[in-house]
Design a protein around this motif. Structure first.
Motif, short mmCIF file in Angstrom:
data_model
loop_
_atom_site.label_atom_id
_atom_site.label_comp_id
_atom_site.label_asym_id
_atom_site.label_seq_id
_atom_site.Cartn_x
_atom_site.Cartn_y
_atom_site.Cartn_z
N ARG A 70 10.41 19.69 4.58
CA ARG A 70 11.19 19.53 3.36
C ARG A 70 10.37 18.99 2.18
N PHE A 71 9.41 18.13 2.50
CA PHE A 71 8.66 17.46 1.42
C PHE A 71 7.18 17.86 1.48
N ALA A 72 6.58 17.99 0.31
CA ALA A 72 5.19 18.47 0.25
C ALA A 72 4.22 17.46 0.84
N ARG A 73 4.53 16.18 0.63
CA ARG A 73 3.56 15.15 0.99
C ARG A 73 4.32 14.08 1.75
N VAL A 74 3.94 13.86 2.99
CA VAL A 74 4.66 12.89 3.82
C VAL A 74 3.68 11.89 4.39
N ARG A 75 3.98 10.62 4.18
CA ARG A 75 3.16 9.59 4.78
C ARG A 75 4.07 8.70 5.61
N ILE A 129 8.67 5.66 5.55
CA ILE A 129 8.39 7.01 5.05
C ILE A 129 8.14 6.97 3.55
N HIS A 130 7.05 7.58 3.15
CA HIS A 130 6.72 7.72 1.73
C HIS A 130 6.50 9.20 1.46
N ILE A 131 7.13 9.73 0.41
CA ILE A 131 6.94 11.17 0.11
C ILE A 131 6.44 11.37 -1.32
N ARG A 152 10.92 9.59 25.21
CA ARG A 152 10.87 10.62 24.18
C ARG A 152 10.43 10.09 22.82
N ALA A 153 9.92 8.88 22.79
CA ALA A 153 9.59 8.27 21.50
C ALA A 153 8.50 9.05 20.78
N GLU A 154 7.47 9.48 21.51
CA GLU A 154 6.40 10.23 20.86
C GLU A 154 6.93 11.56 20.31
N ALA A 155 7.72 12.24 21.12
CA ALA A 155 8.29 13.52 20.70
C ALA A 155 9.21 13.31 19.50
N PHE A 156 9.96 12.22 19.52
CA PHE A 156 10.85 11.94 18.40
C PHE A 156 10.06 11.77 17.10
N VAL A 157 9.01 10.98 17.16
CA VAL A 157 8.23 10.72 15.95
C VAL A 157 7.61 12.02 15.45
N ALA A 158 7.09 12.83 16.36
CA ALA A 158 6.49 14.11 15.96
C ALA A 158 7.54 15.01 15.31
N GLU A 159 8.71 15.04 15.90
CA GLU A 159 9.79 15.90 15.40
C GLU A 159 10.29 15.42 14.03
N ALA A 160 10.43 14.10 13.89
CA ALA A 160 10.88 13.56 12.61
C ALA A 160 9.86 13.87 11.52
N ARG A 161 8.58 13.74 11.86
CA ARG A 161 7.52 14.03 10.90
C ARG A 161 7.56 15.52 10.52
N ALA A 162 7.75 16.37 11.52
CA ALA A 162 7.80 17.82 11.26
C ALA A 162 8.97 18.15 10.34
N ALA A 163 10.11 17.53 10.61
CA ALA A 163 11.29 17.79 9.78
C ALA A 163 11.04 17.35 8.34
N ALA A 213 0.80 -1.23 0.00
CA ALA A 213 0.00 0.00 0.00
C ALA A 213 0.83 1.28 0.00
N MET A 214 2.10 1.17 0.36
CA MET A 214 2.84 2.41 0.57
C MET A 214 4.11 2.53 -0.26
N SER A 215 4.42 1.51 -1.05
CA SER A 215 5.65 1.56 -1.84
C SER A 215 5.57 2.68 -2.86
N PRO A 216 6.67 3.31 -3.21
CA PRO A 216 7.98 3.12 -2.58
C PRO A 216 8.06 3.81 -1.22
N PHE A 217 8.79 3.19 -0.31
CA PHE A 217 8.99 3.86 0.98
C PHE A 217 10.42 3.60 1.46
N VAL A 218 10.86 4.43 2.36
CA VAL A 218 12.18 4.26 2.97
C VAL A 218 11.95 3.79 4.40
N SER A 219 12.63 2.71 4.79
CA SER A 219 12.35 2.20 6.12
C SER A 219 13.51 2.46 7.07
#
Lengths: 464, 464
Positions: free
Chosen positions: B370-375, B391-393, B355-366, B340-346
């Motif tokens: 940079r990218f218009a569409r992030v999944r 990650i799929h962009i 800090r896992a929740e904060a990490f995920v939020a921060e990584a998503r924000a970063a 469902a998500m290919s291509p993706f980077v794992s």
């Protein structure tokens, strides 16, 4: 090999003073007031004890010493029994005693970040305050330090559940002989980012670097303890009981006592005779869990099952914390051994559990062939393969220590056992190391030590 | 750096043939028929695959290769996802596939002695026949070998209970690049006889030597399993539940799924939707014990306590082995991600659990910056700090892989996390290694590698 420094070298002392100040330096007769051995006075013979206050100090001290070809012996709590802390006239001692801060307790990890000079007991207490446990536990914990326990990969009573010190360290900071600071303060259970460097320092007995800080792994503090002391008719029954005990997820100790041990301890102290002394083997079994009710059900079922199957002949179960401590006192009878059997030579070896009885019989036979009168005490953490053996052959036991050692270690070798299970090689067992590891293994040990400390300046008479 | 051998070097092939015979050699187009990557065809590019039958063969092959300056890449089951098995035109491949004997199962230790080429599944099966368990368990076990799992310190689902591969290996035999056989086939839990050399090879990704045999630690085979799938209203509740779960001595898995993961998997397969998809977090909790009755009591109490305290919003408990497997299928939805998500980077990273929740939020924000569409899909063995992130962009995800990696690994660095939790660095993450370990640590890694393989002939493009 490092060039030898001159004793009482003023330039050496002044150089160290410039790094650590007066408070960081012990010189003159104050040096001799300490002992490098927990059981007898073995003073450091060199001109100084240097006491860094931080990692940076350690780095500067070691750089300074390397430039002078100065040997360094590291001191933690000086509780090791293998002579790892002994220091010659041309060694200075570096003591971590001032680096004893607990930096952080993380209740979620759960883990604790500490300086290397903190004692195991202080770590345990800080953990307990947060309802956590640092599971490494052994007799010398009041003096033994985190750094020393890491350098020697200390074991103890609860290894069957939580492993040796190695299994309870997540991260390390260490300083190499040239002053390089190696920061690997990992706090993550899963981390495969390159080599796991902490293992180069854990169990290296201070020969690869000086551990300055560490991250220790904690577990939730158990709230229920069950202890039983059982008598068994033979070694096959001990193995059967062990196999049953391994099916208790909360198993925290499995301590075996041969009859020679139990008869000695119970014979000298009637308060340490929970069951009859007629059994060839006694075992102390303990579980530490988190739910008193189900823990009790499981422990009862374990004992009842073993009894119904004829595995155990008699058993006493502790009904209170005090009774549990009393049963543990039977196992912790070393002061009776010292009182009733001195002089004796003590051994800390490991063997294939299946062959432990045969090993003990064979070692005894080898001793009896050589010595007219042989007395033994035999006990240990058998669930971890570990046996402690005390040997007395009469008044000249101490004088003939080397002969006794050759005799016992010879049998250890035949049985594929370990020269030292948990105490380490230090200086005192150094001569036996080459006979107990393969040539390729010794070659690799030499390569690694030389890669990290080319001059062998750190604990230079330790190990090899 | 080793000198490069000429491709199709006849003298090389004939020299190898003289050691291993025709049966031990694969050449020509048969070499290209294999893949060094489990997900796509990446053939070895060199002239030969050599297949030793014994440790002596491995030693002779490596001596021969060292004399020629020939690089060697070691192959186990070729299931690694970090490119550790990739081989260039000037590499020969050494495959342990013929060294797949199970030599001994010791039910008392309990431990198993094996050659390195045996698969994890074969080890598990041999253990199960004796009512024992080899607790290292991961998806690729049918192909992955003991040697490869040791070289990469493989993790998997049950690390929270039994640790990584490192914790389940007692002894190792390895061969160095110069042919030196290092025998450290320890089978004792307590053994402090010199450096514990196995740790030089575990997790070194084949750069320090080739593991040829091992002693694996086993445990009694659990006979009861309890699995629940629960929904939680927030990350604080996940931490609370983890802290409760750590008080279950039989806890064997604690798998966290972020909503992006669960919505994806449940949305594509209605048989994998045990609870509503409204929760921001889902957790799969498992215990594996030895007494079905008390295990059930403890598991019920755990869930009831968490529910009563408002920690969990909904829960489904498995009432059969089939239901347990069905709940695990929710967590093992990687084929849906691929579909469902290919291509993706794992990503396979570790972070401080708090800090896992904060990490995920921060990584998503970063990424969003940079990218218009992030999944994203986010899940992992959080009890061990481990998170898997996909990650799929958009359609150019593969083309912009490096950018995506810089973005995510940058945040990993800020959070003090690990570049790789369990998959290893291999070739594919090599460029990121220096940014994720301290300079002193990298220095020590280089020293150790050079001490054991001065020419860097083994897996020379792996790690650093």
């Amino acid at each position: 090999m490092a060039a030898r420094a001159r004793p009482h070298d003023e330039a050496l002392i002044e150089g160290l003073r410039a790094i650590v100040g007066d408070r960081g330096l012990v010189t003159g007769t104050d040096v001799r007031a300490r002992s490098c051995d927990p059981f007898r006075p073995v003073p450091p013979l060199g001109p100084a004890i240097v006491r860094p206050a931080c990692t940076e100090d350690v780095s500067r001290i070691l750089s300074f010493c390397q430039a002078r070809g100065q040997g360094v012996v590291t001191h933690g709590g000086r509780t090791g029994v293998a002579g790892g802390a002994y220091a010659d006239a041309d060694d200075i001692v570096l003591s971590l005693e001032r680096m004893n801060r607990i930096e952080e307790v993380d209740p979620v990890g759960p883990c604790m970040t500490v300086e290397a000079g903190v004692t195991i007991e202080a770590v345990q207490n800080a953990a307990a305050e947060r309802d956590l446990l640092y599971p490494v536990d052994f007799g010398a914990k009041g003096s033994a330090t985190v750094g020393g326990s890491i350098a020697t990969n200390a074991g103890g009573n609860r290894v069957v559940r939580w492993g040796m010190t190695r299994a309870n360290v997540l991260g390390i900071e260490a300083v190499l002989a040239d002053g390089t600071v190696v920061s690997a303060m990992n706090r993550l259970v899963k981390n495969n980012t390159g080599y796991d460097l902490k293992h180069l320092f854990i169990g290296s007995e201070g020969t690869t670097g000086i551990v300055t800080r560490a991250v220790l792994r904690l577990v939730a503090a158990p709230c229920s303890q069950h202890v039983a002391f059982v008598g068994l008719a033979g070694f096959a029954a001990v193995l059967d009981l062990l196999s049953r005990a391994r099916r208790l997820p909360a198993l925290s100790a499995f301590e075996v006592m041969w009859q020679d041990y139990y008869v000695l301890v119970a014979g000298h102290d009637a308060t340490r005779m929970p069951i009859d002394t007629r059994f060839p083997f006694c075992v102390l079994v303990e579980t530490m869990g988190y739910d008193a009710e189900t823990d009790a059900v499981l422990f009862d079922r374990f004992l009842e099952g073993a009894y119904a199957a004829g595995v155990i002949g008699d058993a006493v179960m502790a009904n209170s914390g005090q009774q549990a401590a009393d049963l543990w006192r039977v196992r912790e009878g070393s002061e009776i051994i010292v009182r009733a059997m001195s002089p004796f030579v003590s051994f800390d070896i490991s063997v294939d559990i299946r062959r432990a009885e045969a090993f003990v019989a064979e070692a005894r036979a080898a001793l009896e062939e050589r010595f007219a009168r042989v007395r033994t005490v035999t006990f240990g953490h058998l669930g971890d393969n570990n046996l402690h053996l005390g040997i007395h052959i009469g008044p000249d036991t101490a004088a003939r220590e080397i002969e006794i050692e050759h005799c016992v270690y010879g049998v250890v070798g035949e049985f594929g056992g370990a020269l030292t299970a948990e105490h380490g090689v230090g200086r005192l067992k150094r001569a036996f190391l080459p006979g107990h590891v393969s040539p390729g293994a010794l070659d690799v040990m030499r390569r690694v030590r030389s890669a990290l400390d080319p001059d062998h300046a750190l604990n230079r008479k330790v190990l090899f």
